[in-house]
Design an enzyme around this catalytic site. Structure first.
Site, PDB file in Angstrom:
ATOM      1  N   THR A   1      92.196  57.790  31.443  1.00  0.00           N
ATOM      2  CA  THR A   1      93.538  57.971  30.900  1.00  0.00           C
ATOM      3  C   THR A   1      94.102  59.309  31.348  1.00  0.00           C
ATOM      4  O   THR A   1      93.507  60.007  32.183  1.00  0.00           O
ATOM      5  CB  THR A   1      93.553  57.779  29.364  1.00  0.00           C
ATOM      6  OG1 THR A   1      94.913  57.755  28.917  1.00  0.00           O
ATOM      7  CG2 THR A   1      92.802  58.881  28.631  1.00  0.00           C
TER       8      THR A   1
ATOM      9  N   LYS B   1      94.526  59.456  35.961  1.00  0.00           N
ATOM     10  CA  LYS B   1      94.660  58.122  36.559  1.00  0.00           C
ATOM     11  C   LYS B   1      94.881  58.188  38.077  1.00  0.00           C
ATOM     12  O   LYS B   1      94.536  57.250  38.796  1.00  0.00           O
ATOM     13  CB  LYS B   1      95.809  57.356  35.897  1.00  0.00           C
ATOM     14  CG  LYS B   1      95.491  56.900  34.484  1.00  0.00           C
ATOM     15  CD  LYS B   1      96.624  56.041  33.947  1.00  0.00           C
ATOM     16  CE  LYS B   1      96.383  55.671  32.497  1.00  0.00           C
ATOM     17  NZ  LYS B   1      97.388  54.733  31.997  1.00  0.00           N
TER      18      LYS B   1
ATOM     19  N   GLY C   1     104.289  57.929  35.440  1.00  0.00           N
ATOM     20  CA  GLY C   1     103.280  56.973  35.917  1.00  0.00           C
ATOM     21  C   GLY C   1     103.482  55.582  35.330  1.00  0.00           C
ATOM     22  O   GLY C   1     103.367  54.569  36.034  1.00  0.00           O
TER      23      GLY C   1
ATOM     24  N   VAL D   1     116.162  63.030  37.893  1.00  0.00           N
ATOM     25  CA  VAL D   1     116.581  61.869  38.698  1.00  0.00           C
ATOM     26  C   VAL D   1     115.736  61.731  39.965  1.00  0.00           C
ATOM     27  O   VAL D   1     115.438  60.618  40.406  1.00  0.00           O
ATOM     28  CB  VAL D   1     118.080  61.969  39.081  1.00  0.00           C
ATOM     29  CG1 VAL D   1     118.554  60.681  39.721  1.00  0.00           C
ATOM     30  CG2 VAL D   1     118.913  62.247  37.862  1.00  0.00           C
TER      31      VAL D   1
ATOM     32  N   GLY E   1     112.713  56.299  32.080  1.00  0.00           N
ATOM     33  CA  GLY E   1     111.568  57.130  32.454  1.00  0.00           C
ATOM     34  C   GLY E   1     111.184  56.896  33.897  1.00  0.00           C
ATOM     35  O   GLY E   1     111.552  55.848  34.485  1.00  0.00           O
TER      36      GLY E   1
ATOM     37  N   SER F   1      91.532  53.019  21.830  1.00  0.00           N
ATOM     38  CA  SER F   1      90.769  52.092  22.677  1.00  0.00           C
ATOM     39  C   SER F   1      89.365  51.790  22.131  1.00  0.00           C
ATOM     40  O   SER F   1      88.901  50.649  22.250  1.00  0.00           O
ATOM     41  CB  SER F   1      90.669  52.637  24.104  1.00  0.00           C
ATOM     42  OG  SER F   1      91.937  52.563  24.709  1.00  0.00           O
TER      43      SER F   1
ATOM     44  N   ASP G   1      96.879  48.248  33.584  1.00  0.00           N
ATOM     45  CA  ASP G   1      98.089  48.542  32.797  1.00  0.00           C
ATOM     46  C   ASP G   1      99.210  47.543  33.092  1.00  0.00           C
ATOM     47  O   ASP G   1      99.859  47.033  32.181  1.00  0.00           O
ATOM     48  CB  ASP G   1      98.615  49.955  33.112  1.00  0.00           C
ATOM     49  CG  ASP G   1      97.750  51.039  32.493  1.00  0.00           C
ATOM     50  OD1 ASP G   1      97.105  50.781  31.460  1.00  0.00           O
ATOM     51  OD2 ASP G   1      97.719  52.155  33.051  1.00  0.00           O
TER      52      ASP G   1
ATOM     53  N   ASN H   1     116.226  58.253  34.538  1.00  0.00           N
ATOM     54  CA  ASN H   1     115.335  59.365  34.157  1.00  0.00           C
ATOM     55  C   ASN H   1     116.058  60.705  34.170  1.00  0.00           C
ATOM     56  O   ASN H   1     116.932  60.935  35.000  1.00  0.00           O
ATOM     57  CB  ASN H   1     114.138  59.436  35.107  1.00  0.00           C
ATOM     58  CG  ASN H   1     113.015  60.284  34.536  1.00  0.00           C
ATOM     59  OD1 ASN H   1     112.688  60.149  33.360  1.00  0.00           O
ATOM     60  ND2 ASN H   1     112.443  61.157  35.339  1.00  0.00           N
ATOM     61  N   ARG H   2     115.640  61.561  33.221  1.00  0.00           N
ATOM     62  CA  ARG H   2     116.178  62.923  33.116  1.00  0.00           C
ATOM     63  C   ARG H   2     116.040  63.646  34.454  1.00  0.00           C
ATOM     64  O   ARG H   2     116.983  64.234  34.954  1.00  0.00           O
ATOM     65  CB  ARG H   2     115.370  63.631  32.010  1.00  0.00           C
ATOM     66  CG  ARG H   2     115.640  65.073  31.830  1.00  0.00           C
ATOM     67  CD  ARG H   2     114.803  65.603  30.687  1.00  0.00           C
ATOM     68  NE  ARG H   2     113.358  65.580  30.983  1.00  0.00           N
ATOM     69  CZ  ARG H   2     112.428  66.081  30.191  1.00  0.00           C
ATOM     70  NH1 ARG H   2     112.765  66.624  29.036  1.00  0.00           N
ATOM     71  NH2 ARG H   2     111.152  66.022  30.531  1.00  0.00           N
TER      72      ARG H   2
END
Ligand code: ATR
Length: 300
Positions: free
Chosen positions: A71, A75, A139, A163, A136, A26, A111, A160-161
């Site tokens: 970050t 957040k 966030g 769930v 995923g 950044s 974002d 997602n892994r």
């Protein structure tokens, strides 16, 4: 010797709080923007421990910073330290940008808009009526799933892994955003590598990876397995930008999909944050110059 006169008593102060911040790019965006726009300003990475978060935020206000980015991992935590937040922060529950005005802290989240701007500009496509799979449920997935629904997606699956995290995001969207959206059915939550998941991926128009799977140094890993054949030739967008082409993007490219990495999203969330701090709109000419150099810098 040449004297360095870039910083003086009038220098506009901005920065980034987070932990770790060692690899952030950044500062390249913001310090180059200050230079290109002829503004006497600086952007500093400010590594902050969790116990010092509140003190750091108060310190930045006391020191006259005009604003800062937030970050990982703050957040969410930052939100309780802000005086006011915009609609986006209220909806997402996270902020990545703070503007300081007369000692008051105003929170924004750039974002989601950064992602949508990058996606539109890079792909020339939009989300209206599209079948979107999001890999995923952290966030970033939450932010992007909400934005994709706001942008009119017709069908959204969160894979997602863990769930339960996908179920939570899907439930939130179904409860708060589905009415009046373009969703033809409720947002689905799925585990990776099931038959249903592979079908959903193979029928999708857009696949977005928000997991860290495939990020440097683990560049051989992919968040989808070989059973996914990208039959519908989706646009595949990986929010990872290091490496520039992840294993997922290589797999998709081999099958003829259009592929994009996360550099554009990173760039445009930064642009929007800068516009908020400096109360300005950055011209297309400046954007063009900076984005070309920035994307090249990431690939070097
Ligand atoms: P961010 O804020 O960038 O979204 P995060 O909230 O830590 O980061 O989320 C990281 C995501 O990557 C999660 O969906 C995580 O899956 P879990 O919820 O199951 O933890 C996913 N992820 C990270 N490492 C993974 C791995 N090795 N395999 C599968 N998913 C992984």
């Amino acid at each position: 010797m040449v004297l360095d006169k870039r910083i003086d008593g009038r220098t506009v102060l901005t920065g980034l709080i987070g932990n770790p911040v060692e690899h952030t790019v950044s500062p390249v965006i913001h310090n180059s923007l200050f230079l290109l726009m002829g503004i006497n300003g600086v952007y500093l990475p400010l590594k902050t421990e969790e116990t010092g978060l509140e003190a750091a935020v108060k310190g930045l206000a006391a020191l006259g910073f005009v604003g800062f980015n937030v970050t990982i991992p703050y957040k969410e935590a930052i939100c309780s330290l802000l005086d006011e937040v915009d609609e986006e922060v209220r909806l997402l529950g996270t902020a990545n940008t703070v503007k300081i005005l007369d000692g008051r802290l105003y929170g924004y989240n750039t974002d989601g808009k950064g992602f949508v701007t990058a996606f539109r500009k890079q792909t020339g496509a939009d989300f209206a009526g599209k079948k979107v799979c999001i890999l995923g449920a952290g966030g970033t997935a939450r932010t992007l799933a909400i934005k994709v629904v706001q942008e009119g997606a017709g069908q959204v699956c969160i894979i997602n892994r863990t769930v339960s995290k996908a179920v939570e995001i899907a439930g939130y969207i179904n409860d708060t955003l589905r009415a009046g959206s373009g969703l033809r059915e409720p947002v689905l939550s799925l585990a990776p590598d099931t038959k249903r998941t592979i079908e959903a991926l193979n029928e999708s128009d857009i696949i977005i990876n928000t997991t860290s799977v495939g990020m440097y140094p683990d560049i051989g890993a992919s968040p989808v397995d070989e059973g996914v054949d990208f039959a519908s030739r989706p646009i595949v967008y990986d929010v990872i930008y290091n490496p520039a082409r992840t294993r997922l993007l290589s797999m998709a490219h081999e099958k003829g999909c259009s592929i994009y990495n996360g550099a554009g999203m990173l760039f445009y969330q930064g642009i929007r944050a800068f516009e908020i701090w400096m109360d300005t709109l950055i011209s297309d000419d400046v954007l063009q110059k900076l984005s070309t150099s920035f994307l090249k810098h990431l690939e070097d």
